[in-house]
Scaffold this motif. Sequence first.
Motif, PDB file in Angstrom:
ATOM      1  N   LEU A  46       1.128  -0.533  -0.415  1.00 59.14           N
ATOM      2  CA  LEU A  46       0.282   0.406   0.150  1.00 59.14           C
ATOM      3  C   LEU A  46       0.499   1.138   0.266  1.00 59.14           C
ATOM      4  N   GLU A  47       2.009   0.997   0.630  1.00 59.00           N
ATOM      5  CA  GLU A  47       3.281   2.352   0.676  1.00 59.00           C
ATOM      6  C   GLU A  47       3.506   2.430  -0.707  1.00 59.00           C
ATOM      7  N   ASP A  48       3.854   1.544  -1.317  1.00 62.02           N
ATOM      8  CA  ASP A  48       4.549   1.529  -2.528  1.00 62.02           C
ATOM      9  C   ASP A  48       3.450   2.355  -3.795  1.00 62.02           C
ATOM     10  N   ARG A  49       2.375   2.058  -3.182  1.00 62.63           N
ATOM     11  CA  ARG A  49       0.663   2.259  -4.297  1.00 62.63           C
ATOM     12  C   ARG A  49       1.240   4.309  -3.887  1.00 62.63           C
ATOM     13  N   GLU A  50       0.400   5.014  -2.836  1.00 63.75           N
ATOM     14  CA  GLU A  50       1.015   5.948  -2.385  1.00 63.75           C
ATOM     15  C   GLU A  50       1.820   6.984  -3.032  1.00 63.75           C
ATOM     16  N   ARG A  51       3.372   6.198  -2.909  1.00 63.57           N
ATOM     17  CA  ARG A  51       4.286   6.723  -3.559  1.00 63.57           C
ATOM     18  C   ARG A  51       3.843   7.134  -4.872  1.00 63.57           C
ATOM     19  N   LEU A  52       3.457   6.018  -5.345  1.00 56.46           N
ATOM     20  CA  LEU A  52       3.242   6.000  -6.765  1.00 56.46           C
ATOM     21  C   LEU A  52       2.559   6.892  -7.305  1.00 56.46           C
ATOM     22  N   LEU A  58      -1.560  11.635  -9.307  1.00 54.18           N
ATOM     23  CA  LEU A  58      -2.573  11.411  -9.304  1.00 54.18           C
ATOM     24  C   LEU A  58      -4.029  12.281  -8.051  1.00 54.18           C
ATOM     25  N   ASP A  59      -2.802  12.104  -7.247  1.00 59.51           N
ATOM     26  CA  ASP A  59      -3.585  12.404  -5.090  1.00 59.51           C
ATOM     27  C   ASP A  59      -4.435  14.192  -5.415  1.00 59.51           C
ATOM     28  N   GLN A  60      -3.825  14.716  -6.479  1.00 57.63           N
ATOM     29  CA  GLN A  60      -4.715  15.803  -6.696  1.00 57.63           C
ATOM     30  C   GLN A  60      -6.001  15.881  -7.344  1.00 57.63           C
ATOM     31  N   PRO A  61      -6.627  16.546  -7.274  1.00 52.83           N
ATOM     32  CA  PRO A  61      -8.625  16.901  -7.796  1.00 52.83           C
ATOM     33  C   PRO A  61      -8.337  16.210  -9.418  1.00 52.83           C
ATOM     34  N   ILE A  62      -9.455  16.072 -10.342  1.00 50.52           N
ATOM     35  CA  ILE A  62      -8.621  16.294 -11.101  1.00 50.52           C
ATOM     36  C   ILE A  62      -8.172  18.184 -12.444  1.00 50.52           C
TER      37      ILE A  62
END
Length: 327
Positions: A46-52, A58-62
């Motif tokens: 899960l940490e790898d996923r969040e880091r990527l 992609l963590d920002q609003p569209i």
Amino acid sequence: MTTGVWLLRRILQAVLVVLAMSVIVFVGMHFVGSPVDVLLSQESTLEDRERLIRDLGLDQPIWIQYVNFLVSALHGEMGRSFVYNTPAVTLILQRLPATLELAFAALILAVVIGVPLGLFAGLKPNNPLARLITTGSILGFSLPTFWVGLLLIMVFSVQMGLLPASGRGETVRFLGAEWSFPTLDGLRHLILPAINLSLFKVSMVIRLTRSGVREVVALDYVKFARAKGLSPLRIVRMHILRNTMIPLVTVLGLELGSTIAFAVVTESIFAWPGAGKLILDSINALDRPVVVAYLLVVVTLFVTINLIVDILYRILDPRVRIGGGAR
């Protein structure tokens, strides 16, 4: 309306079209799926996923992602490929010359073959050969591109050994890009994919030219030219062919854009290293920057070609006024 105002209006329209297309493509790619699912292996944590997700932004609003993309595009950048970690525009520009070369070769073949055959079929509609040409043109609309490509490889490459089946051959660097047509080996590699890509266009040009000729030969000014005693060759060149080419230019201009956009099948069959193969791989990998950049490049080509077509309309037919019929 002056020429300057007309050109300015056309450029503003082109910018609005590209901008609207960028919104549609960007939002569409967002809802298709997440590239993280493709890029990460099943053993990832899960940490790898969040880091990527953070690294790709992609963590920002569209809407923030789109604004960042737009700002980068204004500076000549459209993001970095998620897969290749290379600027998306750089990847496309490296492959685009091969696609452009193939598309222009196909279009040239369509004109060189289709216009004379369509002209003959239109001038001699009752001739058995003209009927054969008209009937045969239906094949170009009916035969699937992938099947024709495989057939060309089987006949001319495998059985006869005349032409290479894949690759681009020897290239020459010109205007900052690699081109095949200046070399004999490059031309040999270009022939089969260009024929395959041009098959539909040849049939279309034959039908359009024939229909245009049949329409023009019945008009009064052609009859008047015959009554004046002008030679048949002059009538065909100055009156029939010129007026037939006006609608043909519009269709060919639009078809050039579609040929560039949809050359992916031919490029895949003949292993032609163009942008079509790149976009296919990018769609499979959900590589958003490459897909968006490619589609925007294609849309820009479309609107540019439309502008050139409007200008050619003006040159070919002075009756078309900038503020009137040309659109």
